[in-house]
Enzyme design. Sequence first.
Site, mmCIF file in Angstrom:
data_model
loop_
_atom_site.group_PDB
_atom_site.id
_atom_site.type_symbol
_atom_site.label_atom_id
_atom_site.label_comp_id
_atom_site.label_asym_id
_atom_site.label_seq_id
_atom_site.Cartn_x
_atom_site.Cartn_y
_atom_site.Cartn_z
ATOM 1 N N GLU A 59 58.068 48.386 83.596
ATOM 2 C CA GLU A 59 57.929 49.838 83.381
ATOM 3 C C GLU A 59 56.612 50.327 83.984
ATOM 4 O OE1 GLU A 59 58.735 49.422 78.859
ATOM 5 O OE2 GLU A 59 59.469 51.411 79.434
ATOM 6 N N ARG A 107 66.569 46.360 72.244
ATOM 7 C CA ARG A 107 67.143 46.687 70.939
ATOM 8 C C ARG A 107 67.374 45.513 70.002
ATOM 9 N NH1 ARG A 107 72.102 50.347 72.608
ATOM 10 N NH2 ARG A 107 71.753 49.508 74.712
ATOM 11 N N CYS A 165 67.996 51.558 76.182
ATOM 12 C CA CYS A 165 66.933 50.638 75.763
ATOM 13 C C CYS A 165 67.387 49.196 75.814
ATOM 14 C CB CYS A 165 66.457 50.988 74.355
ATOM 15 S SG CYS A 165 65.191 49.851 73.741
ATOM 16 N N TRP A 196 57.164 47.951 72.369
ATOM 17 C CA TRP A 196 56.099 47.509 73.273
ATOM 18 C C TRP A 196 56.640 47.578 74.681
ATOM 19 C CZ3 TRP A 196 57.638 44.129 69.223
ATOM 20 C CH2 TRP A 196 58.643 43.208 69.582
#
Length: 390
Positions: free
Chosen positions: A258, A82, A79, A253
């Site tokens: 992506e 973070r 991720c 979010w």
Amino acid sequence: MKHLVSVPDPVPARVDLEAVRAASEEFLELFYAENPKAGRVGPRIAAVKREIDLTGTYWHTTEELAFGARVAWRNNARCIGRLYWHSLQVRDLRTVSRAGDVARHCFDHLRVAHNGGKIRPMISIFAPETPARPAPRIWNEQLVRYAGYEQPDGELIGDPRYRAFTSELIGRGWRPPSSPGAFDVLPLVVETFEEGPLLFDLPGHAVHEVALEHPELAWFADLGLRWHAVPVISNSRLVIGGVSYPAAPFNGWYMGTEIGARNLADNDRYDLVPEVAERMGLDTSTEATLWRDRALVELNRAVLHSFHANNVSITDHHTESRRFLIHLEREEQAGRHCPTDWTWIVPPMSGAQTPVFHRHYNATPQLPNFITDPDSTHRALQGTPPAFGT
Ligand code: ARG
């Protein structure tokens, strides 16, 4: 011996008590080290060990649970977002274990996390796995996913990633809309040991979507593209101090790429790059015109523009890369190791234009964390195998 009713007794799962004790101690040491106001760790470790001896597991305090969930995010090597791990809102739903109640709380999660467009990072933690009772499972990879339909002529409508999942759910009685569309929301599948897998259609108020348009290319809106606002991952197991929470959907979010550089662009997803290039009038006769790259940029501009225009939280990959480096710096200052997987952190477009590209990371995994079991991955894509049979 035959059961008179069709509901089987829960099979006490075999647990490695020694492993649970060790994991609980390691987690409690971390919790007390990072939360000095909580007091002394010794008495808590002793109490938890007694509880494990009696029941094979233990019940986290509300504070331990929230901390564990936040640190699971902090430790998740894939991720890039973070920096905000500390702001994760934790919904303690550990007493919820029936399929219908899990589904209802998932729909609430979608609404509360969407928050009118100002998306809140949030996790809903349902009943844990215990030796006495298996935890509920959510089959879907995310709470909102789009169906994929194979047409008789071999053409595919919708998200190809969920073609097998979709046909499995149709086999289980799901009735898709009478004319299948490219963005039909799949039902949620919640499986419990007692009830088996049950399907729940998402109510309209739970699903927020953004229709995509381009800031300059007027024809773009005619493509009829859209995407859902909140990505809630729902098939990962949250693991805290030797306790597993298989149903613990969580969201942040979106980062624009992506959607624009993967979901809508990948060859095996919506594969829209050729169509966008065509409409842009690009020369697609040779790769050397970089028509793919040019179309990809406009697709991604459309995603960011549309979310912004609708006041729905989203971030771009340049901004998020810089934030991630700030996060790394903070973690280093706190004396912590931050597990990081380069192959997931570097954005899927313009990689070397972002600072996260130009360095090495240590990927050594660390708990608490979110773990996706091979079974859950298979279930989320194929709709099999059920967690508890049938
Ligand atoms: N990549 C996934 C998707 O496109 C979402 C993963 C989680 N992403 C996030 N920004 N929290 O749906």
